[in-house]
Design a protein around this motif. Sequence first.
Motif, PDB file in Angstrom:
ATOM      1  N   ARG A 100      -7.210 -12.491  15.681  1.00  0.00           N
ATOM      2  CA  ARG A 100      -8.035 -13.214  14.705  1.00  0.00           C
ATOM      3  C   ARG A 100      -7.985 -12.544  13.338  1.00  0.00           C
ATOM      4  N   SER A 101      -7.859 -11.217  13.309  1.00  0.00           N
ATOM      5  CA  SER A 101      -7.869 -10.505  12.030  1.00  0.00           C
ATOM      6  C   SER A 101      -6.585 -10.711  11.233  1.00  0.00           C
ATOM      7  N   ILE A 102      -5.445 -10.991  11.897  1.00  0.00           N
ATOM      8  CA  ILE A 102      -4.179 -11.136  11.176  1.00  0.00           C
ATOM      9  C   ILE A 102      -3.905 -12.575  10.782  1.00  0.00           C
ATOM     10  N   MET A 103      -4.806 -13.493  11.103  1.00  0.00           N
ATOM     11  CA  MET A 103      -4.636 -14.892  10.727  1.00  0.00           C
ATOM     12  C   MET A 103      -5.569 -15.239   9.581  1.00  0.00           C
ATOM     13  N   PRO A 104      -5.191 -16.207   8.755  1.00  0.00           N
ATOM     14  CA  PRO A 104      -6.117 -16.677   7.707  1.00  0.00           C
ATOM     15  C   PRO A 104      -7.391 -17.239   8.329  1.00  0.00           C
ATOM     16  N   PRO A 105      -8.512 -17.118   7.623  1.00  0.00           N
ATOM     17  CA  PRO A 105      -9.794 -17.604   8.195  1.00  0.00           C
ATOM     18  C   PRO A 105      -9.786 -19.085   8.533  1.00  0.00           C
ATOM     19  N   SER A 106      -8.947 -19.861   7.853  1.00  0.00           N
ATOM     20  CA  SER A 106      -8.931 -21.303   8.120  1.00  0.00           C
ATOM     21  C   SER A 106      -8.429 -21.631   9.517  1.00  0.00           C
ATOM     22  N   TYR A 107      -7.702 -20.701  10.146  1.00  0.00           N
ATOM     23  CA  TYR A 107      -7.187 -20.944  11.491  1.00  0.00           C
ATOM     24  C   TYR A 107      -8.165 -20.511  12.568  1.00  0.00           C
ATOM     25  N   THR A 108      -9.186 -19.761  12.201  1.00  0.00           N
ATOM     26  CA  THR A 108     -10.134 -19.232  13.197  1.00  0.00           C
ATOM     27  C   THR A 108     -11.557 -19.504  12.737  1.00  0.00           C
ATOM     28  N   GLN A 109     -11.893 -20.754  12.558  1.00  0.00           N
ATOM     29  CA  GLN A 109     -13.244 -21.098  12.131  1.00  0.00           C
ATOM     30  C   GLN A 109     -14.264 -20.879  13.242  1.00  0.00           C
ATOM     31  N   ARG A 110     -13.822 -20.986  14.489  1.00  0.00           N
ATOM     32  CA  ARG A 110     -14.685 -20.719  15.633  1.00  0.00           C
ATOM     33  C   ARG A 110     -14.201 -19.457  16.338  1.00  0.00           C
ATOM     34  N   GLY A 111     -15.141 -18.738  16.944  1.00  0.00           N
ATOM     35  CA  GLY A 111     -14.803 -17.448  17.513  1.00  0.00           C
ATOM     36  C   GLY A 111     -14.526 -17.447  19.000  1.00  0.00           C
ATOM     37  N   ASP A 112     -14.526 -18.616  19.651  1.00  0.00           N
ATOM     38  CA  ASP A 112     -14.276 -18.613  21.089  1.00  0.00           C
ATOM     39  C   ASP A 112     -12.780 -18.412  21.353  1.00  0.00           C
ATOM     40  N   GLN A 113     -12.451 -18.048  22.587  1.00  0.00           N
ATOM     41  CA  GLN A 113     -11.079 -17.698  22.936  1.00  0.00           C
ATOM     42  C   GLN A 113     -10.122 -18.866  22.740  1.00  0.00           C
ATOM     43  N   ALA A 114     -10.506 -20.053  23.163  1.00  0.00           N
ATOM     44  CA  ALA A 114      -9.618 -21.201  23.050  1.00  0.00           C
ATOM     45  C   ALA A 114      -9.291 -21.506  21.592  1.00  0.00           C
ATOM     46  N   SER A 115     -10.281 -21.392  20.694  1.00  0.00           N
ATOM     47  CA  SER A 115     -10.037 -21.669  19.280  1.00  0.00           C
ATOM     48  C   SER A 115      -9.115 -20.631  18.660  1.00  0.00           C
ATOM     49  N   VAL A 117      -6.765 -18.781  20.234  1.00  0.00           N
ATOM     50  CA  VAL A 117      -5.407 -18.983  20.742  1.00  0.00           C
ATOM     51  C   VAL A 117      -4.782 -20.230  20.124  1.00  0.00           C
ATOM     52  N   GLY A 118      -5.545 -21.308  20.002  1.00  0.00           N
ATOM     53  CA  GLY A 118      -5.024 -22.518  19.372  1.00  0.00           C
ATOM     54  C   GLY A 118      -4.674 -22.304  17.913  1.00  0.00           C
ATOM     55  N   GLY A 119      -5.521 -21.571  17.186  1.00  0.00           N
ATOM     56  CA  GLY A 119      -5.210 -21.261  15.793  1.00  0.00           C
ATOM     57  C   GLY A 119      -3.963 -20.404  15.661  1.00  0.00           C
ATOM     58  N   ALA A 120      -3.772 -19.467  16.597  1.00  0.00           N
ATOM     59  CA  ALA A 120      -2.571 -18.625  16.563  1.00  0.00           C
ATOM     60  C   ALA A 120      -1.309 -19.458  16.775  1.00  0.00           C
ATOM     61  N   ILE A 121      -1.374 -20.437  17.664  1.00  0.00           N
ATOM     62  CA  ILE A 121      -0.216 -21.307  17.898  1.00  0.00           C
ATOM     63  C   ILE A 121       0.141 -22.075  16.630  1.00  0.00           C
ATOM     64  N   ASN A 122      -0.854 -22.643  15.966  1.00  0.00           N
ATOM     65  CA  ASN A 122      -0.593 -23.386  14.733  1.00  0.00           C
ATOM     66  C   ASN A 122      -0.058 -22.475  13.633  1.00  0.00           C
ATOM     67  N   PHE A 123      -0.587 -21.256  13.565  1.00  0.00           N
ATOM     68  CA  PHE A 123      -0.138 -20.301  12.549  1.00  0.00           C
ATOM     69  C   PHE A 123       1.318 -19.908  12.769  1.00  0.00           C
ATOM     70  N   VAL A 124       1.707 -19.672  14.016  1.00  0.00           N
ATOM     71  CA  VAL A 124       3.093 -19.314  14.321  1.00  0.00           C
ATOM     72  C   VAL A 124       4.041 -20.474  14.002  1.00  0.00           C
ATOM     73  N   LYS A 125       3.616 -21.705  14.274  1.00  0.00           N
ATOM     74  CA  LYS A 125       4.456 -22.862  13.964  1.00  0.00           C
ATOM     75  C   LYS A 125       4.710 -22.974  12.464  1.00  0.00           C
ATOM     76  N   GLU A 126       3.688 -22.729  11.656  1.00  0.00           N
ATOM     77  CA  GLU A 126       3.878 -22.786  10.209  1.00  0.00           C
ATOM     78  C   GLU A 126       4.767 -21.654   9.720  1.00  0.00           C
TER      79      GLU A 126
END
Length: 256
Positions: A100-115, A117-126
């Motif tokens: 969560r710390s290495i991603m922009p805040p816009s990808y991790t608006q929620r702190g639960d595990q599913a959010s 991991v989902g934000g990390a997937i979108n970040f890697v795709k970009e």
Amino acid sequence: MEVEGVIVQQDPFLYASTDYSYNITHHAFEQEKPNPQNLHIYGSNNGGYWDSPAAICLPGKRRRVKPTKNKEEMENRRMTHIVVERNRRRKMNDYLAILRSIMPPSYTQRGDQASIVGGAINFVKELEQLQQFLEANNHANKNLFSNFFTFPQYSTRPSAAVEQRQSRIADIEVMMVECHANIKVSTKRHPKQLLKLVTGFQSIGLTILHLNITTVDQSVLYSFSVKVEVECQLTTINEMATTVHDILGMIQEGNL
């Protein structure tokens, strides 16, 4: 209620016959259910009397042996499982916090595990799309400083000009007016490259008056304004460009 019984035991080696008399008294019954702990044995052996809780079992009842060892093993396994699971959760929480710390805040608006991991997937795709874009424009990036050179003596780009010399080390252009010269160098970045360049210039009689540095990714553009000292043995711009090219070659080969 009293129950009287007589047991006759014969021992051919010690006694001819021995009589044992027992009186078993049942002191209490609860709801007509026998309780072995309420049975007492009164007996006599050669005139001696004793009284102790009965160690006998009623007919059809067997004493259960507690599996102490099995219970201890099960308890140890349970505690081991708890420790392993606790360590696993701690590591998972640490990894999620780092992710969560290495991603922009816009990808991790929620702190639960599913959010996360989902934000990390979108970040890697970009990031993959960005990498493809940069690779497609890699050739244009290599010639980023090409507009800064008018008539270079050394060039990394193919050219039909006779006075230009092809080089894999750097683009070098030298312009000189009386005892002052302007030296432009475009090359790849190397550790302590600038310090070694300044030392090399001083060794050949060039005093640096002004320096401008522009960097893009792994490329760097140096623009030196130097004074040609009296002791300098370089009299033409071609000689000066060749000497600078040789200094850069020794720096990249690690000989300087």
